[in-house]
Write a protein that holds these residues in place. Structure first.
Motif, PDB file in Angstrom:
ATOM      1  N   TYR A  97       0.814  -1.220   0.000  1.00 57.92           N
ATOM      2  CA  TYR A  97       0.000   0.000   0.000  1.00 57.92           C
ATOM      3  C   TYR A  97       0.846   1.269   0.000  1.00 57.92           C
ATOM      4  CZ  TYR A  97      -3.500   3.413   1.400  1.00 57.92           C
ATOM      5  OH  TYR A  97      -4.316   4.499   1.457  1.00 57.92           O
ATOM      6  N   LYS A  98       2.085   1.159   0.432  1.00 56.13           N
ATOM      7  CA  LYS A  98       2.949   2.342   0.600  1.00 56.13           C
ATOM      8  C   LYS A  98       3.025   3.246  -0.636  1.00 56.13           C
ATOM      9  CE  LYS A  98       6.292   1.623   3.661  1.00 56.13           C
ATOM     10  NZ  LYS A  98       7.594   1.188   4.190  1.00 56.13           N
ATOM     11  N   GLU A 101      -0.117   5.194  -0.936  1.00 58.61           N
ATOM     12  CA  GLU A 101      -0.255   6.147   0.162  1.00 58.61           C
ATOM     13  C   GLU A 101       0.474   7.447  -0.177  1.00 58.61           C
ATOM     14  OE1 GLU A 101       0.098   5.867   4.986  1.00 58.61           O
ATOM     15  OE2 GLU A 101       1.622   4.842   3.783  1.00 58.61           O
TER      16      GLU A 101
END
Length: 109
Positions: A97-98, A101
């Motif tokens: 997900y980084k 994000e």
């Protein structure tokens, strides 16, 4: 022309994020598979050793003691392994997900 350049740049960022995510997921799944394989191997070895101990037990009380110790150890090992696997899956989700994000924070700014 300006719109085309910004769209092209955005598409490149999205593609880079997707590739980074896929790389993180691949690495994470490799770790999970290696950990599962190691646990399975150790579990098999422990059960084989227990069977050998049971076969050589001289009394019913000793056999029950061996089986009880094995059950206790197996349960504790399973709980520890389940905790470790859940941490690996959580780390995988965080790493995957980084990149998105970061992209979301750019859009929000």
């Amino acid at each position: 022309m300006m719109n085309f350049d910004s769209t092209s740049k955005m598409n490149k960022e999205v593609m880079d994020n997707m590739l980074t995510t896929m790389s993180a997921m691949t690495k994470g799944f490799q770790q999970i598979a290696a950990e599962a394989t190691e646990y399975s191997k150790k579990s098999y070895e422990d059960s084989a050793a227990t069977v050998e101990k049971l076969v050589s037990a001289k009394s019913l009380d000793k056999a029950i003691e061996i089986q009880t110790d094995y059950a206790k150890t197996s349960y504790e090992t399973f709980v520890a392994q389940a905790t470790k696997m859940s941490e690996l899956y959580a780390d995988l989700a965080k790493e995957a997900y980084k990149p998105f994000e970061v992209a979301a924070s750019k859009v929000a700014a």
